[in-house]
Enzyme design. Structure first.
Site, PDB file in Angstrom:
ATOM      1  N   PRO A   1     -35.550 -51.602  18.927  1.00 15.59           N
ATOM      2  CA  PRO A   1     -35.864 -50.594  17.910  1.00 15.59           C
ATOM      3  C   PRO A   1     -34.841 -49.456  17.953  1.00 15.59           C
ATOM      4  CG  PRO A   1     -37.533 -50.605  19.651  1.00 15.59           C
ATOM      5  CD  PRO A   1     -36.581 -51.729  19.946  1.00 15.59           C
TER       6      PRO A   1
ATOM      7  N   ASP B   1     -25.515 -45.815  29.128  1.00 13.72           N
ATOM      8  CA  ASP B   1     -26.004 -46.896  28.258  1.00 13.72           C
ATOM      9  C   ASP B   1     -24.949 -48.002  28.145  1.00 13.72           C
ATOM     10  OD1 ASP B   1     -28.000 -45.072  27.940  1.00 13.72           O
ATOM     11  OD2 ASP B   1     -28.139 -45.250  25.768  1.00 13.72           O
TER      12      ASP B   1
HETATM   13  C1  MEV Z   1     -29.724 -41.648  26.987  1.00 13.04           C
HETATM   14  O1  MEV Z   1     -30.049 -43.027  27.094  1.00 13.04           O
HETATM   15  C2  MEV Z   1     -29.699 -41.017  28.349  1.00 13.04           C
HETATM   16  C3  MEV Z   1     -29.369 -39.526  28.386  1.00 13.04           C
HETATM   17  O2  MEV Z   1     -29.270 -39.167  29.762  1.00 13.04           O
HETATM   18  C4  MEV Z   1     -28.067 -39.203  27.689  1.00 13.04           C
HETATM   19  C5  MEV Z   1     -26.857 -39.767  28.407  1.00 13.04           C
HETATM   20  O3  MEV Z   1     -26.934 -40.088  29.575  1.00 13.04           O
HETATM   21  O4  MEV Z   1     -25.826 -39.837  27.750  1.00 13.04           O
HETATM   22  C6  MEV Z   1     -30.460 -38.690  27.754  1.00 13.04           C
END
Ligand code: MEV
Length: 324
Positions: free
Chosen positions: A105, A156
């Site tokens: 999603p 990510d």
């Molecule tokens: C996003 O999946 C995770 C955060 O820590 C942002 C990042 O690490 O770039 C919120």
């Protein structure tokens, strides 16, 4: 080379795939150079198909169906990467079309933007017959992530490209991590889009305007991540669960949770979860809960759905992957 497993050419059609990710611990503090633990999430996937078709480049995805030149701002990261890659190959931006199908999603903290970029990069390299190194894959994926999220830590793209559990510290090399935990993870989707960019910006403002408290919270998240690693290595799900709930409380104080996420976290804990927290950027998106066995995981999942979760996924944790 990266893309042999995740691509195939068939009659001029190239397919690139990528999976999702779940951050167990350390979101937001990871932006400040603190450690985080993220696991590949095989239950949700992206498939990008690229095929030859005369004329201007077309794209068919969740946000847009039509010429790439008319694509909306929300997919700017992807658009820039497609243009950049084709340009780097000294090829013309024409005579192919891109179709993206996804079960991740979008904008829910499950790595959709990085996964879409990675599947598409893999597909494009394959389509143009170029070898893709892991460094190049990360370079393009992080370029897209910067446009989408502003100031990403890179976690990510790192976990999605490697499909391995990562103990991740921004700018440091990949650290092998023994994942040894008998437990089940439940992911609950609020059904509302998360706002990673706003959330990251909100934390930055919080830390700037409340330097003492901000520093304390980020350091607490660092301690929790270190202890979480230890609890996974020593197969102690109860301790990991407590740490997850502690992390949620801090993330809430930093302003990245909301009523919907808090309600699902409380529901999971009332239903017997060992711990629960938001996952990813927050301000909407998904939460996770930990259960010691499948039966408890099923109960928690049912309670979350009864309390308004749009969707849930149950995965067994262990051996460095998350399986449905
Ligand atoms: C996003 O999946 C995770 C955060 O820590 C942002 C990042 O690490 O770039 C919120």
């Amino acid at each position: 080379m990266d893309n042999k497993i995740n691509c195939k050419i068939d009659n001029g059609i190239s397919v690139g795939t990528a999976i999702g990710k779940v951050i167990l611990i350390g979101e937001h503090s990871v932006v400040y150079g603190k450690p985080a633990i993220a696991v590949p999430f095989h239950a949700a996937k992206v498939k990008t198909t690229i095929y030859g078709r005369k004329g201007p480049v077309g794209i068919d995805c969740f946000y847009h169906k039509g010429p790439l030149t008319d694509a909306p701002r929300v997919i700017d990261g992807l658009t820039q990467v497609i243009k950049g890659i084709v340009h780097s190959f000294s090829e013309e931006l024409e005579d192919f079309s891109i179709s993206i199908e996804s079960t991740i999603p979008p904008e829910r903290g499950m790595g959709s933007s990085a996964a879409v970029a990675i599947a598409t990069i893999r597909g494009l390299y394959d389509f143009f017959g170029r070898m893709l190194t892991h460094e190049e894959l990360l370079k393009w994926a992080n370029m897209s992530e910067k446009i989408v999220h502003g100031n990403p830590s890179g976690i990510d793209a790192a976990v999605i490209s490697r499909e391995k559990t990562l103990f991740y510290i921004k700018g440091e090399p990949f650290m092998p991590f023994e994942f040894n935990l008998n437990a089940y993870l439940i992911v609950g989707d609020t059904g509302r889009k998360g706002k990673t960019k706003d959330a990251v910006e909100g934390v930055r403002k919080y830390v700037e305007t409340n330097p003492r408290k901000g520093k304390y919270y980020i350091e607490e998240l660092e301690r929790i991540a270190m202890e979480a690693k230890d609890s996974i290595e020593s197969n102690d799900p109860e301790r990991l669960g407590r740490l997850m709930t502690e992390a949620h409380i801090i993330l809430d104080r930093l302003g990245v949770s909301d009523d919907g996420l808090n309600a699902l976290v409380s529901k999971a804990l009332d239903s017997g979860a060992l711990g629960a927290k938001l996952t990813g950027g927050g301000k909407g998106g998904c939460m996770i809960a930990l259960a010691s066995n499948k039966e408890e995981a099923d109960n928690i999942s049912k309670s979350l759905l009864d309390s308004g979760a749009k969707n849930t996924w149950i995965s067994r944790l262990g051996d460095d992957l998350v399986d449905k």
